[in-house]
Design an enzyme around this catalytic site. Structure first.
Site, PDB file in Angstrom:
ATOM      1  N   ASP A 179      -7.207  -3.881  -5.610  1.00  0.00           N
ATOM      2  CA  ASP A 179      -6.828  -2.579  -5.045  1.00  0.00           C
ATOM      3  C   ASP A 179      -5.414  -2.159  -5.456  1.00  0.00           C
ATOM      4  O   ASP A 179      -5.096  -0.970  -5.536  1.00  0.00           O
ATOM      5  CB  ASP A 179      -6.859  -2.605  -3.496  1.00  0.00           C
ATOM      6  CG  ASP A 179      -7.955  -3.444  -2.888  1.00  0.00           C
ATOM      7  OD1 ASP A 179      -8.391  -4.414  -3.537  1.00  0.00           O
ATOM      8  OD2 ASP A 179      -8.361  -3.162  -1.756  1.00  0.00           O
ATOM      9  N   ASP A 220       0.779  -1.243   0.000  1.00  0.00           N
ATOM     10  CA  ASP A 220       0.000   0.000   0.000  1.00  0.00           C
ATOM     11  C   ASP A 220       0.807   1.289   0.000  1.00  0.00           C
ATOM     12  O   ASP A 220       0.265   2.358   0.285  1.00  0.00           O
ATOM     13  CB  ASP A 220      -0.984  -0.015   1.179  1.00  0.00           C
ATOM     14  CG  ASP A 220      -2.171  -0.905   0.877  1.00  0.00           C
ATOM     15  OD1 ASP A 220      -2.663  -0.855  -0.273  1.00  0.00           O
ATOM     16  OD2 ASP A 220      -2.610  -1.657   1.764  1.00  0.00           O
TER      17      ASP A 220
HETATM   18  N1  GLY Z   1      -7.466  -1.373   0.092  1.00  0.00           N
HETATM   19  C1  GLY Z   1      -8.308  -1.819   1.095  1.00  0.00           C
HETATM   20  C2  GLY Z   1      -9.727  -1.445   0.934  1.00  0.00           C
HETATM   21  O1  GLY Z   1     -10.162  -0.957  -0.081  1.00  0.00           O
HETATM   22  O2  GLY Z   1     -10.471  -1.659   1.878  1.00  0.00           O
END
Ligand code: GLY
Length: 418
Positions: A183, A118
């Site tokens: 994501d 992330d």
């Molecule tokens: N990237 C984690 C979410 O969208 O909850």
């Protein structure tokens, strides 16, 4: 004497009525962006005043409705400085810039974080905006180091960056040893940036390969998406296509679809490769034309909740809810993405921009936009973190605000150019 008093009272009322009329006329002349940024200034002024510990990042609210915080390692830490940068960008006021700088710089240590994928969210929403708006060379260096940390999770055999470290699937049958989530498309923007400013293609090449692999294995024939794909690192083959935050392995988690629409639109911007544009467009078509999408365009948290043929592997009997929550964060991400996508699609783009506009109008209504002082000082109500995990259900989320403000800035720019 009496007559004079009555005349005075009547006159006083008339002045107040005129004042109210003038105020409401002035207010009704304000466009949607201006109105929302006024709310943002009020809410974030309070949030700043209440958030004095620079190692605790506002994320949502707790059970009693108070703002709750996460630490520097959490994936959402970059959105709060990002929100502040957007308020600075709109208002031009130095106090927002100073607040944004302070919160951005508090994340500096994350440039060496290799614990998960992330880094793009954490560093590009904070330092990326900081560099874009200040051109401070130190911020550029932090972003390059962040990109280096992110690509340390790339596996050439798989053709992807590993999202999470090993994790068990909900059915308890599979240990995902190389899970990649949809994501992760969002984290690629940091890599394109790093190649542009260093001239080294390594980052961009990895981003493109990751996007190609995702296009092949995360996107279904109807352009809906899987949340998690788990890979064999020896053969590079797909082992599992499942979900972690969606309703069922074969369902479409609304925010996952949103990340895909936004991510492929961004990869098209950075590459000019029409395969990515087509993927973004068709994923958007899927989202926009779902029968279960409510009229206000704010989706339920998953498009297939309680439908026949979709069986959750997590324990959904535990849910105390007697309604299906919406996810305003997905709506915010999609509205921002569609405003960019519409520009890429020529005359065909109008329906995508119209959809974005309708979504923004819904989000800016009292149903979703908080009253100043409420909602833990965030802007949007009614988002969902993860229902399978039983957390953050029908609450504000800092990243919903981030993409909402970004969408409003894009909307404002588009309106001005017409
Ligand atoms: N990237 C984690 C979410 O969208 O909850």
């Amino acid at each position: 004497m009496r007559m004079k008093k009555v005349a005075g009272i009547v006159c006083g009322f008339a002045i107040i009525a005129l004042g109210v009329f003038a105020f409401s006329r002035a207010n009704s002349k304000k466009d949607i962006t201006e109105k929302v940024f006024e709310v943002a200034e009020k809410q974030y002024g309070e949030l700043l005043a209440h958030s004095t510990n620079l190692s605790r990042y506002p994320r949502t609210i707790d059970g009693s409705g108070k703002t709750s915080y996460v630490d520097i390692g959490d994936w959402t830490g970059g959105f709060w400085p990002g929100d502040l940068w957007y308020v600075y960008e709109y208002t031009g006021e130095d106090k927002w810039k100073q607040a944004a700088i302070k919160w951005t710089e508090s994340l500096e240590q994350n440039q060496y974080n290799t614990a998960h994928h992330d880094l793009g969210f954490m560093m590009y929403c904070s330092y990326g905006n900081a560099y874009r708006l200040t051109k401070n060379e130190h911020y550029k260096a932090v972003l390059i180091q962040s990109a280096k940390s992110l690509i340390s999770r790339y596996n050439e055999r798989v053709g992807c960056i590993k999202s999470w470290n090993s994790k068990m699937s909900w059915d308890g049958k599979t240990l995902w040893s190389f899970p990649v989530i949809i994501d992760n498309m969002m984290n690629l923007e940091l890599l394109f940036f790093a190649s542009k400013v260093t001239g080294d293609p390594v980052y961009k090449n990895i981003a493109v390969k990751h996007a190609e692999t995702t296009m092949k294995n995360h996107i279904r024939a109807d352009y809906s998406s899987y949340h998690v794909v788990n890979y064999d690192t020896i053969t590079g083959k797909v082992l599992n296509q499942q979900t972690c935050q969606g309703y069922a392995d074969n369902s479409t988690w609304a925010r996952g679809q949103a990340w895909g629409i936004y991510g492929f639109t961004m990869v098209y911007r950075e590459t000019g490769d029409v395969r990515f544009l087509q993927t973004a467009k068709k994923m958007a078509d899927f989202y926009m034309h779902q029968a279960t999408l409510p009229a206000d365009k704010v989706p339920y948290w998953d498009f297939n909740v309680n439908q026949a043929g979709y069986t959750p592997q997590w324990n959904n009997k535990q849910s105390p809810l007697n309604y299906i929550p919406r996810d305003a964060s997905a709506a915010a991400i999609v509205s921002s993405a569609l405003l960019e996508l519409s520009n890429d699609l020529g005359t065909e783009g109008k329906s995508y921009a119209d959809f974005a506009e309708q979504t923004i109008k819904s989000l800016s209504s009292p149903e979703y936009l908080a009253k100043p002082g409420d909602n833990g000082y965030f802007l949007l109500k009614h988002s969902v973190g993860s229902i399978p995990h039983g957390v953050e259900i029908d609450v504000p989320l800092v990243y919903a605000d981030y993409y909402y403000l970004e969408a409003l800035l894009r909307y404002h720019t588009k309106k001005k150019s017409l």
